[in-house]
Design a protein around this motif. Structure first.
Motif, mmCIF file in Angstrom:
data_model
loop_
_atom_site.group_PDB
_atom_site.id
_atom_site.type_symbol
_atom_site.label_atom_id
_atom_site.label_comp_id
_atom_site.label_asym_id
_atom_site.label_seq_id
_atom_site.Cartn_x
_atom_site.Cartn_y
_atom_site.Cartn_z
ATOM 1 N N SER A 112 0.799 -1.106 0.011
ATOM 2 C CA SER A 112 -0.101 0.034 -0.080
ATOM 3 C C SER A 112 1.126 1.315 -0.128
ATOM 4 C CB SER A 112 -0.994 0.008 1.323
ATOM 5 O OG SER A 112 -0.262 0.156 2.294
ATOM 6 N N ASN A 113 0.210 2.418 0.140
ATOM 7 C CA ASN A 113 1.014 3.673 0.169
ATOM 8 C C ASN A 113 1.847 3.836 1.418
ATOM 9 O OD1 ASN A 113 0.068 4.527 -2.224
ATOM 10 N ND2 ASN A 113 -1.838 5.408 -1.463
ATOM 11 N N ASN A 114 1.288 2.975 2.570
ATOM 12 C CA ASN A 114 2.244 3.123 3.790
ATOM 13 C C ASN A 114 2.969 1.886 4.177
ATOM 14 O OD1 ASN A 114 0.487 5.402 4.422
ATOM 15 N ND2 ASN A 114 -1.192 4.139 4.933
ATOM 16 N N GLY A 115 2.679 0.798 3.614
ATOM 17 C CA GLY A 115 3.690 -0.470 3.853
ATOM 18 C C GLY A 115 2.969 -1.677 3.279
ATOM 19 N N PHE A 116 3.385 -2.524 3.985
ATOM 20 C CA PHE A 116 2.853 -3.761 3.498
ATOM 21 C C PHE A 116 2.434 -4.907 4.687
ATOM 22 C CE2 PHE A 116 7.423 -4.624 4.291
ATOM 23 C CZ PHE A 116 7.322 -5.871 4.993
ATOM 24 N N VAL A 117 1.834 -5.898 4.263
ATOM 25 C CA VAL A 117 1.297 -6.767 5.354
ATOM 26 C C VAL A 117 2.100 -8.197 5.169
ATOM 27 C CG1 VAL A 117 -0.403 -8.395 6.217
ATOM 28 C CG2 VAL A 117 -0.917 -5.953 5.691
ATOM 29 N N ASP A 118 2.693 -8.828 5.854
ATOM 30 C CA ASP A 118 3.329 -10.169 5.910
ATOM 31 C C ASP A 118 2.466 -11.145 5.849
ATOM 32 O OD1 ASP A 118 5.002 -12.312 5.889
ATOM 33 O OD2 ASP A 118 5.745 -12.061 7.879
ATOM 34 N N ASN A 119 2.152 -11.715 4.599
ATOM 35 C CA ASN A 119 1.304 -12.930 4.194
ATOM 36 C C ASN A 119 1.661 -14.258 4.517
ATOM 37 O OD1 ASN A 119 -0.064 -10.284 2.052
ATOM 38 N ND2 ASN A 119 -1.451 -11.377 3.557
ATOM 39 N N SER A 120 3.006 -14.417 5.178
ATOM 40 C CA SER A 120 3.585 -15.536 5.207
ATOM 41 C C SER A 120 2.475 -16.643 5.794
ATOM 42 C CB SER A 120 4.524 -15.699 6.217
ATOM 43 O OG SER A 120 5.701 -15.024 5.768
ATOM 44 N N VAL A 121 2.509 -17.744 5.522
ATOM 45 C CA VAL A 121 1.110 -18.687 5.793
ATOM 46 C C VAL A 121 1.197 -18.879 7.279
ATOM 47 C CG1 VAL A 121 0.470 -21.206 5.649
ATOM 48 C CG2 VAL A 121 1.621 -19.949 3.678
ATOM 49 N N HIS A 122 2.239 -18.961 8.082
ATOM 50 C CA HIS A 122 1.987 -19.164 9.482
ATOM 51 C C HIS A 122 1.328 -17.655 10.279
ATOM 52 C CE1 HIS A 122 5.944 -17.100 9.233
ATOM 53 N NE2 HIS A 122 5.668 -16.677 10.378
ATOM 54 N N ARG A 123 1.247 -16.670 9.372
ATOM 55 C CA ARG A 123 0.952 -15.640 10.137
ATOM 56 C C ARG A 123 -0.661 -15.178 9.882
ATOM 57 N NH1 ARG A 123 5.852 -10.998 10.538
ATOM 58 N NH2 ARG A 123 4.211 -10.071 11.899
ATOM 59 N N GLN A 124 -1.103 -15.691 8.638
ATOM 60 C CA GLN A 124 -2.636 -15.314 7.947
ATOM 61 C C GLN A 124 -3.544 -15.258 9.158
ATOM 62 O OE1 GLN A 124 -2.743 -17.239 4.502
ATOM 63 N NE2 GLN A 124 -1.008 -16.508 3.625
ATOM 64 N N ALA A 125 -3.632 -16.208 10.063
ATOM 65 C CA ALA A 125 -4.641 -16.406 10.900
ATOM 66 C C ALA A 125 -4.222 -15.259 12.416
ATOM 67 C CB ALA A 125 -4.890 -17.476 11.487
ATOM 68 N N LEU A 126 -3.213 -14.636 12.290
ATOM 69 C CA LEU A 126 -2.840 -13.592 13.337
ATOM 70 C C LEU A 126 -3.458 -12.278 13.185
ATOM 71 C CD1 LEU A 126 0.490 -15.187 13.665
ATOM 72 C CD2 LEU A 126 -1.242 -15.772 15.450
ATOM 73 N N PRO A 127 -3.596 -11.728 14.513
ATOM 74 C CA PRO A 127 -4.030 -10.235 14.407
ATOM 75 C C PRO A 127 -3.346 -9.344 13.312
ATOM 76 C CG PRO A 127 -3.972 -10.956 16.474
ATOM 77 C CD PRO A 127 -3.219 -11.985 15.705
ATOM 78 N N LEU A 128 -4.147 -8.831 12.391
ATOM 79 C CA LEU A 128 -3.570 -7.834 11.266
ATOM 80 C C LEU A 128 -2.653 -6.615 12.020
ATOM 81 C CD1 LEU A 128 -3.461 -7.301 8.141
ATOM 82 C CD2 LEU A 128 -5.447 -5.905 8.480
ATOM 83 N N ILE A 129 -2.916 -6.096 13.054
ATOM 84 C CA ILE A 129 -2.225 -5.258 13.820
ATOM 85 C C ILE A 129 -0.790 -5.536 14.151
ATOM 86 C CG2 ILE A 129 -2.623 -5.679 16.057
ATOM 87 C CD1 ILE A 129 -2.732 -2.553 16.636
ATOM 88 N N TYR A 130 -0.361 -6.839 14.158
ATOM 89 C CA TYR A 130 1.017 -7.338 14.132
ATOM 90 C C TYR A 130 1.597 -7.614 13.051
ATOM 91 C CZ TYR A 130 -0.457 -7.672 19.340
ATOM 92 O OH TYR A 130 -1.070 -7.463 20.469
ATOM 93 N N ASN A 131 1.002 -7.529 11.720
ATOM 94 C CA ASN A 131 1.626 -8.190 10.480
ATOM 95 C C ASN A 131 1.844 -6.998 9.534
ATOM 96 O OD1 ASN A 131 1.297 -10.646 11.599
ATOM 97 N ND2 ASN A 131 -0.596 -11.192 10.423
ATOM 98 N N PHE A 132 1.367 -5.596 9.922
ATOM 99 C CA PHE A 132 1.698 -4.545 8.992
ATOM 100 C C PHE A 132 3.116 -3.848 9.332
ATOM 101 C CE2 PHE A 132 1.201 -0.294 7.707
ATOM 102 C CZ PHE A 132 0.782 -0.581 6.328
ATOM 103 N N TYR A 133 3.830 -3.698 8.360
ATOM 104 C CA TYR A 133 5.120 -3.043 8.402
ATOM 105 C C TYR A 133 4.925 -1.561 7.597
ATOM 106 C CZ TYR A 133 6.482 -7.283 10.348
ATOM 107 O OH TYR A 133 6.694 -8.275 11.085
ATOM 108 N N THR A 134 5.243 -0.617 8.547
ATOM 109 C CA THR A 134 5.003 0.752 7.879
ATOM 110 C C THR A 134 6.440 1.325 7.334
ATOM 111 O OG1 THR A 134 3.616 1.452 9.629
ATOM 112 C CG2 THR A 134 4.794 3.428 8.682
ATOM 113 N N ASN A 135 6.516 1.759 6.091
ATOM 114 C CA ASN A 135 7.468 2.350 5.075
ATOM 115 C C ASN A 135 7.841 3.586 5.878
ATOM 116 O OD1 ASN A 135 9.216 3.546 3.276
ATOM 117 N ND2 ASN A 135 8.332 2.549 1.657
#
Length: 369
Positions: A112-135
């Protein structure tokens, strides 16, 4: 070319046991994979809570390692060293939820314009707030001067903001005093700063409970109306309707507060487990508290205000908090895995100066004069 890396891991059933696990990454990544080299992360009592409730709250699932061991997550910054995603460039810098490791391999579906989400298989069911990385290159709040403060306080501040909002939404449970345990901890400090704004209008006193050695520090913060050491809890005015926000998790403190306050304990909010060695006691607790799970409250607020509205409110409150504390923050720096081990041991055993905020440079060694 192979890239040597390592993880700092702890034994899940004995947090005192730690070791380094060496690993190797290939420079030939699969499609949409990105390898980040971790620069630095903060270390607070909150990280100990991650370890204590790692199984219960799925914290061990973010960064899996060898059986019987876990990697404690931390908030920090990392730089892209290899990218096989067209929209992520080598040299870009990202803030987010990292392992206590030298590197992190992520899989990205969308940038996205701000960063990305780690979509690794083992993280997909975990809370999104922890998987987002800000550029950080695209976020003006990140500067060389603010990076450390953001790493140390912002994740904790979000929890404090959510508790403050929940209490205000409930009219502070019509209490006349709010008690905060582990009052010297970073999350407690942020919450006390936020709650202090409501004291006059809502007619409650704010009381900080802390260890005897930290009483002076907590008192000098200026947000609490009264500071009491744990061995003086009986001095509390227990005839007042009270809210307890518990960051310590000490069983005996909980027992004392529940017995003393009895029916006047109108809300018992369980947040942290700083005093992880004393989670159990001889006597059963009269009442069960309510565990405060921040991601659930984030989802609620985002539904009410929208994602951008939530971020805007957080941003305003965050800036006010930074203005209040930035001149008082003392940063203590640690370098490499050996110094991380010492810091971890000290934090685990409660041997930490609350005046200091800790930053670990995991891939650097201390310069010797």
């Amino acid at each position: 070319m192979a890239i040597n890396a390592f993880d700092f891991v702890v034994k899940i059933d004995d947090l005192q046991q730690t070791k380094l696990v060496e690993k190797v990454y290939s420079d030939e990544l699969s499609s949409n994979e990105v390898l980040l080299k971790i620069d630095k992360f903060s270390f607070t009592s909150n990280n100990i809570t991650y370890g204590v409730v790692g199984d219960k709250m799925n914290y061990w699932k973010f960064f899996p390692t060898e059986y019987g061991f876990g990697i404690i997550p931390a908030w920090g910054l990392a730089d892209v060293v290899i990218s096989n995603h067209p929209d992520v460039q080598v040299g870009q810098r990202f803030y987010g939820y990292y392992p206590m490791s030298s590197h992190l391999l992520v899989t990205i579906n969308y940038v996205s314009n701000n960063g990305f989400v780690d979509n690794s298989v083992h993280r997909q069911a975990l809370p999104l707030i922890y998987n987002f990385y800000t550029n950080t290159n695209l976020d003006p709040t990140f500067t060389p001067k603010t990076e450390n403060l953001i790493s140390i306080f912002r994740p904790l501040f979000v929890t404090s903001f959510l508790i403050d909002y929940h209490l205000s939404e409930q009219n502070f449970y019509k209490s006349s005093q709010i008690l905060i345990t582990s009052a010297s901890s970073k999350t407690a400090q942020a919450l006390a700063c936020l709650l202090a704004r409501h004291k006059k209008k809502n007619a409650f006193n704010l009381i900080g409970l802390t260890s005897k050695k930290n009483v002076k520090f907590v008192r000098e913060l200026g947000w609490y109306d009264q500071t009491i050491s744990y061995d003086s809890v009986a001095e509390l005015n227990y005839d007042e309707k009270s809210v307890v926000i518990d960051f310590a998790g000490n069983h005996n403190t909980q027992f004392q507060l529940q017995i003393l306050l009895s029916e006047n304990l109108v809300y018992n909010c369980l947040v942290g487990l700083v005093d992880w060695k004393n989670l159990k006691g001889e006597s059963s607790l009269p009442k069960k508290g309510e565990f405060f799970f921040a991601p659930a409250h984030v989802a609620k607020c985002q539904k009410e205000w929208g994602v951008s509205g939530f971020q805007q409110r957080i941003g305003i409150a965050w800036q006010q908090f930074m203005d209040a504390i930035h001149s008082t923050i003392s940063i203590k720096e640690y370098f490499g895995a050996q110094e991380l081990q010492k810091l971890y041991s000290d934090m685990l055993n409660g041997d930490i100066d609350p005046n200091n905020s800790n930053i670990v440079y995991i891939n650097k060694t201390r310069k010797r004069s």
